[in-house]
Scaffold this motif. Sequence first.
Motif, PDB file in Angstrom:
ATOM      1  N   ARG A 170     -37.706 -61.254  36.358  1.00 22.95           N
ATOM      2  CA  ARG A 170     -37.037 -62.448  35.864  1.00 22.95           C
ATOM      3  C   ARG A 170     -36.749 -62.337  34.374  1.00 22.95           C
ATOM      4  O   ARG A 170     -35.657 -62.679  33.905  1.00 22.95           O
ATOM      5  CB  ARG A 170     -37.904 -63.670  36.158  1.00 22.95           C
ATOM      6  CG  ARG A 170     -37.193 -64.999  36.002  1.00 22.95           C
ATOM      7  CD  ARG A 170     -37.971 -66.096  36.703  1.00 22.95           C
ATOM      8  NE  ARG A 170     -39.317 -66.217  36.165  1.00 22.95           N
ATOM      9  CZ  ARG A 170     -40.394 -66.469  36.905  1.00 22.95           C
ATOM     10  NH1 ARG A 170     -40.273 -66.597  38.213  1.00 22.95           N
ATOM     11  NH2 ARG A 170     -41.589 -66.589  36.359  1.00 22.95           N
TER      12      ARG A 170
ATOM     13  N   THR B 199     -33.001 -62.084  32.396  1.00 20.59           N
ATOM     14  CA  THR B 199     -32.658 -63.028  31.331  1.00 20.59           C
ATOM     15  C   THR B 199     -32.309 -62.292  30.036  1.00 20.59           C
ATOM     16  O   THR B 199     -31.342 -62.631  29.348  1.00 20.59           O
ATOM     17  CB  THR B 199     -33.831 -63.988  31.069  1.00 20.59           C
ATOM     18  OG1 THR B 199     -34.202 -64.642  32.298  1.00 20.59           O
ATOM     19  CG2 THR B 199     -33.453 -65.046  30.052  1.00 20.59           C
TER      20      THR B 199
ATOM     21  N   GLY C  43     -30.309 -69.218  31.628  1.00 23.11           N
ATOM     22  CA  GLY C  43     -31.280 -68.301  32.219  1.00 23.11           C
ATOM     23  C   GLY C  43     -32.642 -68.454  31.574  1.00 23.11           C
ATOM     24  O   GLY C  43     -33.678 -68.376  32.260  1.00 23.11           O
ATOM     25  N   ILE C  44     -32.662 -68.698  30.260  1.00 20.92           N
ATOM     26  CA  ILE C  44     -33.943 -68.921  29.566  1.00 20.92           C
ATOM     27  C   ILE C  44     -34.597 -70.194  30.079  1.00 20.92           C
ATOM     28  O   ILE C  44     -35.812 -70.238  30.337  1.00 20.92           O
ATOM     29  CB  ILE C  44     -33.717 -68.997  28.047  1.00 20.92           C
ATOM     30  CG1 ILE C  44     -33.206 -67.651  27.513  1.00 20.92           C
ATOM     31  CG2 ILE C  44     -34.998 -69.396  27.326  1.00 20.92           C
ATOM     32  CD1 ILE C  44     -32.855 -67.669  26.035  1.00 20.92           C
TER      33      ILE C  44
ATOM     34  N   THR D  97     -35.971 -69.488  33.512  1.00 24.36           N
ATOM     35  CA  THR D  97     -37.142 -68.608  33.455  1.00 24.36           C
ATOM     36  C   THR D  97     -38.383 -69.364  33.008  1.00 24.36           C
ATOM     37  O   THR D  97     -39.460 -69.251  33.623  1.00 24.36           O
ATOM     38  CB  THR D  97     -36.873 -67.432  32.489  1.00 24.36           C
ATOM     39  OG1 THR D  97     -35.796 -66.654  32.999  1.00 24.36           O
ATOM     40  CG2 THR D  97     -38.099 -66.545  32.352  1.00 24.36           C
TER      41      THR D  97
END
Length: 430
Positions: free
Chosen positions: A20, A24, A312-313, A316
């Motif tokens: 993951r 990212t 994406g951060i 995550t």
Amino acid sequence: MKTLDLIGTAVANTFRSKTRTILTVLAIFVGAFTLTLTNGLGTGINAFIDDTVGAIGASDTLTVTKTDADAAASTDPQEYDPDAIASAPQAGPPGTTSAVTALTDGDITALAELPGIARVVPVRAVSIDYVQAAGGDPYVARAGSLVAGQTPQLAAGAAPDVDAAALQVALPDALVVPMGFADADAAVGATVTIAVTDPLRTLHTVEAQVTGVTEDAFGSATALTLNTALEDALSAAQNTGVPVDQQDRYASASATMAAGADADTVKTTLADAGYTGTTVSDQLGTFTAVIDGIVLVLNAFAVIALLAASFGIVNTLLMSVQERTREIGLMKAMGMGSGRVFTLFSLEAVFIGLLGSAIGAVVAIVVGTAVSAQLASTLLSDLPGLQLIAFDPVSIVLTTLAVMAIAFLAGTLPAARAARADPVESLRYE
């Protein structure tokens, strides 16, 4: 938990879910890579323009003309003006020209007396037939003036001394070998013959000493750089037989501004006196604006990529908060405050941003340098001195900090959620 321990824990937690995190980081890498590369493109081109401006004209020098408002560039029939003189061809349909009212010695004197002007030199229209080295073949060339403060890019030797009484010339690099010289250094100090033709088609020759060899840059590959004495000598030879009162006609003049003078103020003064003044920056302004516009558009795409990566951060870290709910509860139960928890997850976001931006910047520098070197030796070989993609350390650091700031902002939502977690409820979480 001490600050260093907090940072170490954040770095270690970042790699708990390697897949993951890597995905990212790759998303951030794309944006950082593009941003670094496009900034390098703008830096390289603008640096080349700045370096070349000095070879075209000094920054404190204006090209002055006396333009007839009724004789604008046009293909339409125009009334004859005995004082008009043709200037450079204009862009447009075939036959489009621009006429300016000729400057005379009286205009040169009047210009020199205007406030903000330190020196005025008329630009003489010299048409060279050929240039020839001793024992070599003659080659077609054109004349290029040299004004005080101009710094042409040199492959060897020095620029002609604009104030020297001796006749001096700098040869373009493209003519060195064809004229019979082994290399640029061998041409320096040699004597060459320059030929011009008068109105009666009589050929006149003038000898001059080569002081240096210029690189091509933006100028013509066959342009000789003449000092004032040589330009005057060639002009006098070219005007043999022309009445004296007809020789003081110039399409333009080079005016050097006084120390501390403001270019805009001087141009306004010239306009009030019936003249038009333009600097090299004015002439290249449109070109520079286009380059900056292209870089801005490319940077916009890079920012869009970074914004997409920020989601994406968020994803995550939200998943990380959910997976570590009991751990968060335990840390808070052991006395870690909400601020420390928020800082921990924020540092994880910043570290992800640092990884992506650092990798993106390094790869962009490697790729950009290789591409720039390849283009310089192939497609752009006619523009010596051009490094298409150049990297400014300050720009790279600012780009990295900007990406880390975006990552921090993206991580505030999951970090705030972790900080608000109730320790009792978190410990009960299954």
